[in-house]
Design a protein around this motif. Structure first.
Motif, PDB file in Angstrom:
ATOM      1  N   PHE A   1      -3.538  11.739   9.296  1.00 49.44           N
ATOM      2  CA  PHE A   1      -2.599  10.667   9.630  1.00 49.44           C
ATOM      3  C   PHE A   1      -1.557  10.526   8.529  1.00 49.44           C
ATOM      4  O   PHE A   1      -0.353  10.437   8.798  1.00 49.44           O
ATOM      5  N   TYR A   2      -2.023  10.502   7.284  1.00 48.96           N
ATOM      6  CA  TYR A   2      -1.101  10.366   6.163  1.00 48.96           C
ATOM      7  C   TYR A   2      -0.130  11.549   6.101  1.00 48.96           C
ATOM      8  O   TYR A   2       1.070  11.379   5.839  1.00 48.96           O
ATOM      9  N   TYR A   3      -0.644  12.754   6.347  1.00 49.34           N
ATOM     10  CA  TYR A   3       0.186  13.963   6.279  1.00 49.34           C
ATOM     11  C   TYR A   3       1.374  13.873   7.231  1.00 49.34           C
ATOM     12  O   TYR A   3       2.476  14.332   6.912  1.00 49.34           O
ATOM     13  N   LEU A   4       1.164  13.263   8.397  1.00 46.53           N
ATOM     14  CA  LEU A   4       2.220  13.197   9.404  1.00 46.53           C
ATOM     15  C   LEU A   4       3.080  11.941   9.311  1.00 46.53           C
ATOM     16  O   LEU A   4       4.150  11.885   9.926  1.00 46.53           O
ATOM     17  N   THR A   5       2.634  10.938   8.546  1.00 42.74           N
ATOM     18  CA  THR A   5       3.339   9.651   8.549  1.00 42.74           C
ATOM     19  C   THR A   5       3.777   9.166   7.168  1.00 42.74           C
ATOM     20  O   THR A   5       4.819   8.514   7.054  1.00 42.74           O
ATOM     21  N   GLY A   6       2.962   9.404   6.141  1.00 42.72           N
ATOM     22  CA  GLY A   6       3.198   8.777   4.845  1.00 42.72           C
ATOM     23  C   GLY A   6       2.854   7.303   4.853  1.00 42.72           C
ATOM     24  O   GLY A   6       3.067   6.598   3.864  1.00 42.72           O
ATOM     25  N   PHE A   7       2.283   6.819   5.938  1.00 47.56           N
ATOM     26  CA  PHE A   7       2.002   5.395   6.131  1.00 47.56           C
ATOM     27  C   PHE A   7       0.596   5.100   5.626  1.00 47.56           C
ATOM     28  O   PHE A   7      -0.366   5.732   6.046  1.00 47.56           O
TER      29      PHE A   7
ATOM     30  N   MET B   1       0.814  -1.204   0.000  1.00 40.82           N
ATOM     31  CA  MET B   1       0.000   0.000   0.000  1.00 40.82           C
ATOM     32  C   MET B   1       0.857   1.268   0.000  1.00 40.82           C
ATOM     33  O   MET B   1       0.346   2.368   0.039  1.00 40.82           O
ATOM     34  N   LYS B   2       2.164   1.138   0.013  1.00 45.79           N
ATOM     35  CA  LYS B   2       3.011   2.333   0.037  1.00 45.79           C
ATOM     36  C   LYS B   2       2.906   3.044  -1.297  1.00 45.79           C
ATOM     37  O   LYS B   2       3.164   2.476  -2.348  1.00 45.79           O
ATOM     38  N   HIS B   3       2.524   4.318  -1.278  1.00 46.06           N
ATOM     39  CA  HIS B   3       2.313   4.999  -2.555  1.00 46.06           C
ATOM     40  C   HIS B   3       2.807   6.438  -2.543  1.00 46.06           C
ATOM     41  O   HIS B   3       2.520   7.187  -3.458  1.00 46.06           O
ATOM     42  N   THR B   4       3.564   6.827  -1.521  1.00 46.96           N
ATOM     43  CA  THR B   4       3.985   8.214  -1.462  1.00 46.96           C
ATOM     44  C   THR B   4       5.105   8.491  -2.458  1.00 46.96           C
ATOM     45  O   THR B   4       5.947   7.636  -2.727  1.00 46.96           O
ATOM     46  N   LEU B   5       5.083   9.694  -3.028  1.00 44.19           N
ATOM     47  CA  LEU B   5       6.177  10.159  -3.874  1.00 44.19           C
ATOM     48  C   LEU B   5       7.075  11.118  -3.108  1.00 44.19           C
ATOM     49  O   LEU B   5       7.990  11.703  -3.670  1.00 44.19           O
ATOM     50  N   LEU B   6       6.806  11.255  -1.812  1.00 41.36           N
ATOM     51  CA  LEU B   6       7.554  12.187  -0.978  1.00 41.36           C
ATOM     52  C   LEU B   6       8.617  11.445  -0.176  1.00 41.36           C
ATOM     53  O   LEU B   6       8.431  10.296   0.219  1.00 41.36           O
ATOM     54  N   ALA B   7       9.733  12.126   0.086  1.00 47.27           N
ATOM     55  CA  ALA B   7      10.804  11.541   0.887  1.00 47.27           C
ATOM     56  C   ALA B   7      10.363  11.431   2.342  1.00 47.27           C
ATOM     57  O   ALA B   7       9.510  12.193   2.811  1.00 47.27           O
ATOM     58  N   VAL B   8      10.968  10.491   3.068  1.00 50.43           N
ATOM     59  CA  VAL B   8      10.672  10.336   4.495  1.00 50.43           C
ATOM     60  C   VAL B   8      10.922  11.641   5.238  1.00 50.43           C
ATOM     61  O   VAL B   8      10.207  11.983   6.189  1.00 50.43           O
ATOM     62  N   SER B   9      11.919  12.396   4.803  1.00 52.88           N
ATOM     63  CA  SER B   9      12.259  13.658   5.474  1.00 52.88           C
ATOM     64  C   SER B   9      11.101  14.661   5.435  1.00 52.88           C
ATOM     65  O   SER B   9      10.983  15.507   6.329  1.00 52.88           O
ATOM     66  N   GLU B  10      10.244  14.566   4.410  1.00 56.10           N
ATOM     67  CA  GLU B  10       9.076  15.443   4.350  1.00 56.10           C
ATOM     68  C   GLU B  10       8.154  15.173   5.539  1.00 56.10           C
ATOM     69  O   GLU B  10       7.652  16.103   6.181  1.00 56.10           O
TER      70      GLU B  10
ATOM     71  N   GLU C   1      -3.676  24.385   9.540  1.00 57.71           N
ATOM     72  CA  GLU C   1      -2.797  25.474   9.120  1.00 57.71           C
ATOM     73  C   GLU C   1      -1.530  24.947   8.454  1.00 57.71           C
ATOM     74  O   GLU C   1      -1.038  25.524   7.487  1.00 57.71           O
ATOM     75  N   MET C   2      -1.010  23.845   8.967  1.00 58.67           N
ATOM     76  CA  MET C   2       0.173  23.243   8.347  1.00 58.67           C
ATOM     77  C   MET C   2      -0.144  22.781   6.923  1.00 58.67           C
ATOM     78  O   MET C   2       0.623  23.029   5.991  1.00 58.67           O
ATOM     79  N   ARG C   3      -1.288  22.117   6.770  1.00 58.19           N
ATOM     80  CA  ARG C   3      -1.649  21.571   5.456  1.00 58.19           C
ATOM     81  C   ARG C   3      -1.999  22.661   4.449  1.00 58.19           C
ATOM     82  O   ARG C   3      -1.887  22.444   3.233  1.00 58.19           O
ATOM     83  N   LEU C   4      -2.414  23.820   4.930  1.00 59.32           N
ATOM     84  CA  LEU C   4      -2.839  24.894   4.028  1.00 59.32           C
ATOM     85  C   LEU C   4      -1.690  25.436   3.192  1.00 59.32           C
ATOM     86  O   LEU C   4      -1.877  25.825   2.038  1.00 59.32           O
ATOM     87  N   ILE C   5      -0.488  25.478   3.759  1.00 57.56           N
ATOM     88  CA  ILE C   5       0.690  25.979   3.029  1.00 57.56           C
ATOM     89  C   ILE C   5       1.457  24.779   2.490  1.00 57.56           C
ATOM     90  O   ILE C   5       1.973  23.960   3.238  1.00 57.56           O
ATOM     91  N   LYS C   6       1.534  24.688   1.162  1.00 54.99           N
ATOM     92  CA  LYS C   6       2.149  23.523   0.535  1.00 54.99           C
ATOM     93  C   LYS C   6       3.658  23.693   0.413  1.00 54.99           C
ATOM     94  O   LYS C   6       4.164  24.782   0.110  1.00 54.99           O
ATOM     95  N   SER C   7       4.383  22.596   0.603  1.00 51.30           N
ATOM     96  CA  SER C   7       5.839  22.591   0.437  1.00 51.30           C
ATOM     97  C   SER C   7       6.190  22.458  -1.042  1.00 51.30           C
ATOM     98  O   SER C   7       5.350  22.058  -1.862  1.00 51.30           O
ATOM     99  N   PRO C   8       7.439  22.759  -1.417  1.00 54.92           N
ATOM    100  CA  PRO C   8       7.854  22.576  -2.815  1.00 54.92           C
ATOM    101  C   PRO C   8       7.625  21.154  -3.328  1.00 54.92           C
ATOM    102  O   PRO C   8       7.207  20.966  -4.475  1.00 54.92           O
ATOM    103  N   ASP C   9       7.875  20.145  -2.472  1.00 50.94           N
ATOM    104  CA  ASP C   9       7.685  18.764  -2.921  1.00 50.94           C
ATOM    105  C   ASP C   9       6.207  18.431  -3.104  1.00 50.94           C
ATOM    106  O   ASP C   9       5.833  17.691  -4.027  1.00 50.94           O
ATOM    107  N   GLU C  10       5.356  18.958  -2.236  1.00 53.72           N
ATOM    108  CA  GLU C  10       3.923  18.772  -2.417  1.00 53.72           C
ATOM    109  C   GLU C  10       3.473  19.387  -3.736  1.00 53.72           C
ATOM    110  O   GLU C  10       2.662  18.804  -4.479  1.00 53.72           O
TER     111      GLU C  10
END
Length: 467
Positions: free
Chosen positions: A52-58, A1-10, A177-186
């Protein structure tokens, strides 16, 4: 089920930013989604809880994240703990591979991982002697009850010297508030899913013909999403021919497409959890009628007006104001609205036909989280900041049965049954905006040229087969 395109560091970086906003001596809890039964022993495609996904990628069900902030030997220590399903060869043969607790810590950067079976035993222990307990209250009643039950277990041990959190905090606003501002990788993912979705809209235009069914065009969209990696649509696709376009959330998609009618498609793919939300409206036969062209161009010009006004410091309230005035003037000029123009503008008379909002935040959810700072007049006063992503989607809807009871003269029949919406995904930048929706044809000339070209190609193929 792992499907993230983001690095663990994100994800570890997000947890670090959340820790910064947690009170000392506190615990925050975030639950994964559960699988949902569709019928008997089949489930709906799994969709992870977005916070949950936003904080874990799991991306497995039934998991639980604990974020713990406490002092140890005069030093502030932050710890992330994951509970997830154990490795189980028999279950994995039937239902698919699992990460398992041992692998989860290494792959996802958690400080500790345990099996789901240990949740009810260990969570109360983590809550002991903490002053405050954070979770997203009201989002899931079942989880709310579990949290309160764990806390009650700690309270029950007060005579043994245990101390339960005395303050329960709804932390939704922090993560919103965290999710509202997107990172470059997002934003890289959002650009990709917009390109994929734009290709799907282009394919839909190429395949549309009178006599086809709406669901056949929906199938073309889903095919294009999936073949580029967006395995699922971000929401139920709206493929609405003719007067069906005047049903805002029409998803039956089972009518036949008719000559001289418009087709409104509101559809976007989901990539690594991130949504695109694009709407295009175009003629089923590839050629706008004069009335369709007039309404379409009015909506397109209104959308361009709103998009070009986007910049840091501006608001959706301001965009709504200029868009409503523009649409009201346009409808008055076409004779659809009659009366004193000044009074019509003051009354926002266009809202009879522009019946939804101009836009919404976009990200992991189609209607993404984030405070709009709505006042008592329902105006959205939140000032735009770089990194915010939103939709801009004006529309005009004139149902077949519309006779505009508010005025003496009914709406001319030539306008009835026309529904038009045009929607792009826009990023606020330091200097203005970036339109992420770059490859879905939008102007009348672009749409008619694409559909004419494809109709001609299909005619040539048909001709070759007829000889």
């Amino acid at each position: 089920m792992k499907h993230t395109l983001l690095a663990v560091s994100e994800f570890t970086g997000r947890r670090a930013r959340f820790f910064e906003q947690m009170p000392d001596n506190s615990v925050a809890l975030f639950a994964a989604a559960e699988e949902v039964t569709r019928s008997n022993d089949t489930e709906y495609p799994f969709c992870q809880n977005k916070n949950f996904y936003y904080l874990t990628g799991f991306n497995e069900p039934d998991a639980l994240l604990l974020l713990i902030k406490q002092k140890e030997a005069d030093e502030l220590v932050c710890q992330s703990v994951l509970f997830c399903r154990e490795k189980n060869p028999m279950q994995e043969i039937w239902h698919g591979r699992r990460i398992g607790p041992e692998q989860a810590s290494g792959e996802y950067g958690f400080d500790a991982s345990f099996a789901c079976e240990e949740i009810d035993e260990l969570v109360p222990k983590y809550l002991e002697d903490k002053a405050q307990l954070l979770f997203c209250q009201g989002a899931d009643e079942k989880f709310d009850r579990r949290v309160l039950n764990w806390n009650s277990q700690v309270k029950a041990k007060v005579r043994q010297g245990g101390k339960a959190p005395g303050v329960l905090i709804d932390c939704s606003a922090i993560i919103d508030e965290m999710r509202l501002i997107k990172s470059p990788d997002e934003l890289d993912i959002m650009r990709k899913v917009n390109r994929i979705s734009g290709q799907a809209h282009q394919r839909a235009m190429e395949k549309t013909r009178p006599g086809k069914f709406e669901y056949q065009i929906e199938a073309e969209l889903l095919h294009e999403f999936a073949r580029h990696g967006a395995r699922h649509p971000a929401y139920g696709s709206i493929v609405a021919g003719g007067d069906n376009a005047n049903i805002l959330h029409y998803t039956d998609n089972n009518d036949i497409l008719k000559n001289n009618e418009l087709l409104l498609i509101d559809a976007g793919g989901e990539l690594a959890g991130y949504a695109a939300d694009i709407t295009r409206t175009f003629p089923v036969n590839g050629k706008f009628t004069p009335e369709q062209k007039a309404i379409y161009q009015l909506v397109l010009d209104a959308q361009e007006l709103a998009i070009k006004a986007i910049a840091p410091g501006k608001t959706l309230a301001y965009l709504n104001e200029i868009t409503c005035e523009f649409l009201t003037r346009g409808l008055h000029q076409l004779g659809i609205l009659t009366g004193d123009l000044t009074e019509l503008i003051a009354a926002r008379a266009c809202k009879k036909y522009f019946i939804h909002g101009l836009g919404h935040w976009l990200g992991l959810d189609v209607h993404d989280v984030g405070d709009y700072q709505v006042d008592k007049k329902r105006q959205q006063l939140r000032a735009f900041e770089p990194g915010m992503a939103m939709t801009i989607e004006p529309g005009l809807y004139i149902p077949l049965h519309d006779v505009n009871e508010d005025i003496a003269t009914p709406v001319d029949e030539k306008w009835r049954g026309i529904g038009v919406r045009i929607e792009d995904n826009i990023l606020v930048t330091e200097t203005g905006y970036e339109n992420l929706t770059v490859n879905a044809p939008k102007t009348i000339a672009e749409i008619e040229a694409l559909m004419a070209e494809n109709t001609g190609a299909e005619a040539d193929v048909t001709g070759q087969h007829s000889h």
